[in-house]
Design a protein around this motif. Sequence first.
Motif, PDB file in Angstrom:
ATOM      1  N   ILE A 250      -1.170   3.681  -6.313  1.00 29.56           N
ATOM      2  CA  ILE A 250      -0.625   3.829  -4.961  1.00 29.56           C
ATOM      3  C   ILE A 250      -1.736   3.665  -3.924  1.00 29.56           C
ATOM      4  O   ILE A 250      -1.573   2.972  -2.910  1.00 29.56           O
TER       5      ILE A 250
ATOM      6  N   GLN B   3       5.572   5.450   4.083  1.00 30.62           N
ATOM      7  CA  GLN B   3       6.153   5.765   2.784  1.00 30.62           C
ATOM      8  C   GLN B   3       5.051   5.898   1.722  1.00 30.62           C
ATOM      9  O   GLN B   3       5.112   6.773   0.860  1.00 30.62           O
ATOM     10  N   THR B   4       4.031   5.035   1.824  1.00 33.26           N
ATOM     11  CA  THR B   4       2.912   5.102   0.887  1.00 33.26           C
ATOM     12  C   THR B   4       2.181   6.434   1.012  1.00 33.26           C
ATOM     13  O   THR B   4       1.772   7.026  -0.004  1.00 33.26           O
TER      14      THR B   4
ATOM     15  N   LYS C 158       3.493   9.278   1.893  1.00 32.93           N
ATOM     16  CA  LYS C 158       4.323  10.276   1.220  1.00 32.93           C
ATOM     17  C   LYS C 158       4.161  10.171  -0.298  1.00 32.93           C
ATOM     18  O   LYS C 158       4.083  11.187  -1.002  1.00 32.93           O
ATOM     19  N   ASP C 159       4.101   8.933  -0.800  1.00 29.26           N
ATOM     20  CA  ASP C 159       3.934   8.725  -2.239  1.00 29.26           C
ATOM     21  C   ASP C 159       2.591   9.282  -2.719  1.00 29.26           C
ATOM     22  O   ASP C 159       2.495   9.858  -3.806  1.00 29.26           O
TER      23      ASP C 159
END
Length: 211
Positions: free
Chosen positions: A104, A120-121, A123-124
């Motif tokens: 990630i 979003q990354t 959050k990942d």
Amino acid sequence: MMDEEATIASLALHVIVSPILGQIEQRNLAAGQTLRAAFNKVERANPGFTQDFVGGIVDAEKASVNLTEALLRLSCCDVEVYSLDRPEPEFVQLNERARALKGILSRIPGEINDRSRFLQTIKDIAGAIKELLDAVNLVSKAHQDTEQMSKYKRMLEQNKKVFVKHSKSFSDTLKRYFKDGQSDNVFLSANRLINQTNALLRIFKAASVTQ
């Protein structure tokens, strides 16, 4: 005595320099091994030396390469020294979660300019960090009574604290990025987090060797 070389974690050393040293060893084993020992010794005494060394070569050649970004993109590559080979489920899970986090983080250069994808990354990444810490704690607890794990207990605890510290630093760097737009600082902070992930893996690798 602990094998300190087994705890060295350097993307530049193991992803860029080590393959070159392997080629040298094929031609002249003694010379290649001498160079490898020298790099390991200096990197252990001065963490980050190898990256500075490679960066100096890049600068001297006036190559248009952002080394920090390049290392981040390469961080998802499987490297044997950062892979656990124990078959127990908890070790397999630790390996997989470390690989997931690094994967990630390696996406950051390609997604940082797309705000929605980057958010979003982020959050990942937060989820992957939590899952990795859970896996670290699970392995530590499951094997806390073994002689090897006991021998490395203090080093593991220290490195886990450093990992948490780099995780918080990465979060702070992201907050600053949304104010100043300095992506190189994000790349650098991500690389530090990856190096600390690899440091944990190398210690677990050394601590999990069966006697």
